[in-house]
Design an enzyme around this catalytic site. Structure first.
Site: not given
Ligand code: GLU
Length: 481
Positions: A250, A246-248
């Site tokens: 990277g 996920s964005k979290r």
């Protein structure tokens, strides 16, 4: 003679080239290079709202920056709709597809029924074997048909996947998929098959989220009597905690990695190792990767994205990069960096020369270009320097007193070079009994405003005589004689 290998990367805009897409592109490129083939680029731009010029350009820029190159002109899927329609019509004419007039309400009912029975929705084939007269009557009522594939009802469809092995689906679980919508637009499934066929693609390497599509697509190839390309579905990238990236974790676009100061060659090396391995080797030049890459060595379990490892590989490449090249990248990253207002007004040729001189010391300590930029702050800082807390602590009364001892000794140095400067500081150490470290720490604090920096004699040399002595004088306490 065996057929030359043709791979393709087929991104759907919008947005950017995200990490998973970048890795897919890289694998396709490496595979083509390994076997002397070609990699083609197909932009899947059928979603007209999202496929803006900017979104497409972002993908192209991302690939350019990453250094992944395709052959020939990119193919735009949307522009090929007429050809997709032609193939649907050909299947219709050959009896491999049929017109289906099921209304949206009927499909809703099928969906409801499936939900009530807790099974996936399947079109029930109600128009598959209807007489022509029924179709003519429906058309006369003004109903617009879709074209559906007459998929096999019995037996199995299987894909011999180069990564997943043989994967098999029972045909009873695969319904008659729509090839052409009632408005005449091809479906994604049809477009992909027709494009891959027409582009002469021999190997489809993509994320394993497309594995189920592979079964559907195989049925279309078979209905057209076309050879099915070799498929290779690579496991998606997961975060370090094992959850989907996920964005979290990277899952950003490659432009974000560029802005964070990663080097394309490092990201390329890191991405190649995300799922592919060659023993336990970590560092590969691009030529080495292209000589070694093989689908056989792509693992079946999801690769885990690990920032720390990417950083350490990046640090490795930074240390290998020539100073002048790093300076160019420094400026490239700076252009997108919020601190540019701090650096840019002072970034003239004199400062560039200083940066170059400081580069060997700076690059030893930086794992990304952003860290390099941060490490170079002291060169650009203006007097009197702002001190961080640790530097402040070094410049207590004792620290300032040591600076006052150093000032005349350094002022007497004629040849302002690291060697002579070191000799002068050592001289003070011997004369006063102060340990070298006890002299170097306040010196570093006064010269850089920080408690860490490249080697202090290099810092002195790079800053130059006047600036160094002035910075020291700014912080030095008066000594009582
Ligand atoms: N356009 C699809 C995607 O971006 C890939 C299609 C394919 O590789 O077959 O996920």
């Amino acid at each position: 003679m065996s057929t030359p290998i043709v791979t393709r990367f087929a991104p759907s805009p919008p947005g950017s080239l995200h990490l998973g897409g970048a890795r897919t592109a890289l694998f396709n490129w490496l595979y083509a290079r390994r076997f002397g083939g070609k990699m083609l680029l197909r932009i899947e731009d059928t979603d007209r709202e999202r496929s803006t010029d900017a979104a497409i350009q972002a993908i192209i820029d991302g690939l350019h920056w990453l250094g992944v190159h395709w052959d020939e002109e990119p193919v735009h899927q949307f522009a090929r709709a007429a050809r997709h329609r032609e193939v649907a019509e050909a299947m219709l004419a050959a009896g491999r597809a049929y017109h289906c007039f099921a209304t949206p309400q009927e499909l809703d009912e099928m969906r409801e029924k499936a939900r009530a029975e807790s099974r996936p929705m399947r079109y029930d084939g109600r128009w598959r074997d209807r007489p022509d007269a029924d179709r003519a009557a429906a058309a006369a009522r003004g109903l617009k048909p879709v074209i559906r594939l007459k998929a096999p009802l019995e037996g199995e469809t299987s894909v011999d996947d180069a990564v997943q092995g043989k994967v098999t689906w029972a045909n009873k679980d695969l319904d008659d998929l729509v090839l052409l919508r009632s408005d005449g637009n091809p479906t994604y499934m049809l477009a992909v098959v027709v494009d891959d066929h027409d582009m002469g693609v021999t190997h489809i390497i993509r994320g394993d989220d497309h594995l189920t599509n592979a079964a559907r697509q195989t049925q279309i190839y078979q209905a057209m009597d076309w050879a099915v390309p070799q498929m290779a579905h690579i496991p998606l990238i997961h975060g370090p905690d094992g959850a989907k990236l996920s964005k979290r974790h990277g899952a950003l676009g490659v432009e974000a990695y560029r802005a964070m100061g990663y080097l394309p060659e490092a990201l390329r090396n890191y991405l190649a190792r995300l799922g592919w391995s060659h023993g336990d080797q970590e560092i590969f030049s691009t030529d080495e990767m292209s000589a070694l890459f093989d689908l056989k060595s792509v693992g079946r379990s999801p690769a885990r994205f690990d920032f720390a490892k990417l950083e350490s590989i990046n640090g490795h490449y930074m240390r290998q990069t020539a100073d002048a090249d790093l300076l160019a990248r420094f400026e490239d990253v700076l252009a997108t960096h919020p601190e540019k207002d701090f650096f840019l007004p002072r970034l003239d040729d004199t400062m560039r020369a200083k940066l170059l001189a400081a580069m060997p010391g700076l690059k030893e300590r930086a794992k990304t270009i952003l860290e390099l930029i941060d490490g170079a702050r002291f060169l650009f800082a203006q007097r009197p320097l702002a001190l961080d807390d640790k530097a402040q602590a070094q410049l207590d009364a004792a620290g300032r007193e040591r600076l006052a001892l150093l000032l005349p000794a350094l002022g007497a140095v004629e040849d302002w070079q690291a060697g002579a400067l070191e000799a002068a500081v050592r001289g003070v150490s011997e004369a006063t009994g102060a340990k070298l470290g006890h002299l170097a720490q306040p010196l570093r604090a006064a010269l850089t405003g920080r408690a860490t920096s490249p080697g202090i004699f290099d810092v002195l040399a790079v800053l130059g005589r006047d600036e160094s002595l002035a910075r020291i004088a700014d912080q030095a306490g008066s000594t009582k004689s």
